[in-house]
Design an enzyme around this catalytic site. Structure first.
Site, PDB file in Angstrom:
ATOM      1  N   ASP A  31      34.021  -6.602 -39.084  1.00 18.35           N
ATOM      2  CA  ASP A  31      34.118  -5.800 -39.935  1.00 18.35           C
ATOM      3  C   ASP A  31      34.279  -4.317 -40.534  1.00 18.35           C
ATOM      4  O   ASP A  31      34.980  -3.687 -39.673  1.00 18.35           O
ATOM      5  CB  ASP A  31      32.545  -5.235 -38.637  1.00 18.35           C
ATOM      6  CG  ASP A  31      31.688  -4.139 -39.267  1.00 18.35           C
ATOM      7  OD1 ASP A  31      31.260  -3.193 -38.720  1.00 18.35           O
ATOM      8  OD2 ASP A  31      31.691  -3.719 -40.786  1.00 18.35           O
ATOM      9  N   ASP A 214      31.971  -2.493 -47.121  1.00 18.58           N
ATOM     10  CA  ASP A 214      31.950  -3.129 -46.237  1.00 18.58           C
ATOM     11  C   ASP A 214      31.167  -4.265 -45.503  1.00 18.58           C
ATOM     12  O   ASP A 214      29.071  -4.374 -45.750  1.00 18.58           O
ATOM     13  CB  ASP A 214      30.684  -1.928 -44.983  1.00 18.58           C
ATOM     14  CG  ASP A 214      29.679  -2.326 -43.835  1.00 18.58           C
ATOM     15  OD1 ASP A 214      29.374  -1.013 -42.936  1.00 18.58           O
ATOM     16  OD2 ASP A 214      30.356  -2.849 -43.482  1.00 18.58           O
TER      17      ASP A 214
HETATM   18  O1  LIG Z   1      24.536  -0.063 -39.291  1.00 17.14           O
HETATM   19  C1  LIG Z   1      25.048  -0.847 -41.025  1.00 17.14           C
HETATM   20  C2  LIG Z   1      23.880  -1.208 -42.296  1.00 17.14           C
HETATM   21  C3  LIG Z   1      23.423   0.791 -42.735  1.00 17.14           C
HETATM   22  C4  LIG Z   1      22.140   0.561 -42.840  1.00 17.14           C
HETATM   23  C5  LIG Z   1      21.797   2.161 -42.187  1.00 17.14           C
HETATM   24  C6  LIG Z   1      23.003   2.815 -43.329  1.00 17.14           C
HETATM   25  C7  LIG Z   1      24.518   2.467 -43.308  1.00 17.14           C
HETATM   26  C8  LIG Z   1      24.414   1.244 -42.628  1.00 17.14           C
HETATM   27  N1  LIG Z   1      25.784  -1.583 -41.207  1.00 17.14           N
HETATM   28  N2  LIG Z   1      26.518  -2.260 -40.172  1.00 17.14           N
HETATM   29  C9  LIG Z   1      27.727  -2.255 -40.305  1.00 17.14           C
HETATM   30  N3  LIG Z   1      28.906  -2.626 -39.130  1.00 17.14           N
HETATM   31  C10 LIG Z   1      28.056  -3.505 -38.301  1.00 17.14           C
HETATM   32  C11 LIG Z   1      28.030  -3.559 -36.977  1.00 17.14           C
HETATM   33  C12 LIG Z   1      26.705  -3.665 -36.428  1.00 17.14           C
HETATM   34  C13 LIG Z   1      25.583  -3.646 -36.819  1.00 17.14           C
HETATM   35  C14 LIG Z   1      25.435  -2.942 -38.245  1.00 17.14           C
HETATM   36  C15 LIG Z   1      26.806  -2.876 -38.953  1.00 17.14           C
END
Ligand SMILES: O=C(Cc1ccccc1)Nn1cnc2ccccc21
Length: 322
Positions: A31, A214
């Site tokens: 991640d 990301d």
């Molecule tokens: O959380 C998110 C998606 C998100 C939703 C709303 C606004 C911005 C981004 N990604 N993410 C990035 N790393 C993560 C790790 C665990 C769960 C979700 C994860």
């Protein structure tokens, strides 16, 4: 030492990398949007561990507890996890880090229990690591001194095995040249200006916006103005509160979506913008709203089209067509 680790697509939602922690093998989600390396552990309730491989510190001969250290992370999608911390040896592909901070989960939110991964490897900047009382370094930060170049790359082809390369870029994984842009790491992300996008060939401004690379996010998440502009060009598209996003008839013709990464447009082909069946003959869009704020999130769907290079010298982010 340089190395490459295979990334296997799981449920079309994430790519998992087989990782050895203290001699124990776990499938972890890499991640670049967070900076904690955490694992399902024997400290979790058995109900939370079901279906997962998990780490047991007492079974590792190299584990060293960090007494009194804790971690507690909340992700933007509302999920989260927490626990305590130790040091152990972590092997990813051919790259090994000794005394890596390994965050043992005592609690995980329900999405993680139902998710395929046995934990996460955070590859954002260590400035957003959540360990207290002393923040810990990411695997990549710890590995850098042993790499030929202080960089890693993500190769995540659609519905096929990919890879994370550490210390080098692999020209067999992309075509043409890699375009680099400077990264502003002040928020702890691989973040850069992203001030314009195109729906098909129509150019739109996104003044003041940035983008974040990301790999921990599945989809492409952009501000509402961009999302609205895109789906206005898709016949029959609508926002479905029950599905939690924009859907459209699976027979719809989709325009391409391009967005600037620094000064260069990345173009996502229409095929990647249909994330698949939502229900019946409705399909779910790969472009969805990020909600509020001026940060776009370029997730795995972006990496399905581009080899992404995360270079700590600079720092900079580069991308090339795969
Ligand atoms: O959380 C998110 C998606 C998100 C939703 C709303 C606004 C911005 C981004 N990604 N993410 C990035 N790393 C993560 C790790 C665990 C769960 C979700 C994860």
């Amino acid at each position: 030492q340089d190395g490459s680790a295979t990334a296997v697509p799981s449920d079309g939602v994430e790519y998992l990398v087989s990782t050895v922690v203290g001699g124990q093998t776990l499938d972890l989600d890499f991640d670049t949007g967070s900076a904690d390396l955490w694992v399902f552990s024997s400290q979790l309730a058995a109900s939370s561990r079901s279906g997962h491989a998990y780490y047991t510190s007492s079974k590792s001969s190299t584990y060293k507890a960090l007494s009194g250290y804790t971690w507690d992370i909340s992700y933007a999608d509302g999920s989260g996890a927490s626990g305590n911390v130790g040091l152990d040896t972590v092997q990813i592909g051919g790259t090994t880090v000794t005394n890596q901070a390994v965050e043992l989960a005592k609690t995980v939110s329900s999405t993680f229990v139902s998710d395929a991964s046995d934990g996460l490897v955070g590859l954002a900047f260590s400035s957003i690591n959540t360990v207290s009382p002393q923040q810990q370094s990411t695997f990549f930060d710890n590995a850098q001194s042993s790499l030929d170049s202080p960089l890693f790359a993500a190769y995540l082809p659609f519905n096929a095995d990919g890879a994370y390369d550490f210390g080098y870029t692999d020209s067999s994984k992309y075509t043409g040249s890699i375009t680099y842009t400077s990264v502003d790491s002040s928020n702890g992300f691989w973040e850069y200006p992203s001030t314009s996008y195109k729906v098909g060939s129509t150019v739109h401004s996104l003044s003041g916006y940035t983008g974040i690379s990301d790999t921990g996010t599945t989809l492409i998440l952009m501000g509402d103005s961009a999302v609205t502009a895109y789906y206005n060009q898709v016949s029959g598209a609508s926002y479905s509160s029950s599905q939690g996003g924009y859907i459209f008839p699976c027979s719809a013709t989709l325009p391409t979506l391009s967005f600037k990464i620094g000064s260069t447009y990345a173009t996502i082909p229409a095929s990647l913008l249909n994330f698949g069946t939502a229900s019946g003959s409705s399909c779910f869009g790969s472009l969805q709203s990020v909600g509020s704020g001026s940060q776009n999130i370029y997730g795995d769907v972006f990496f399905n089209a581009y080899y992404g290079v995360f270079d700590a010298s600079g720092p900079s982010f580069g991308f090339a067509t795969i």
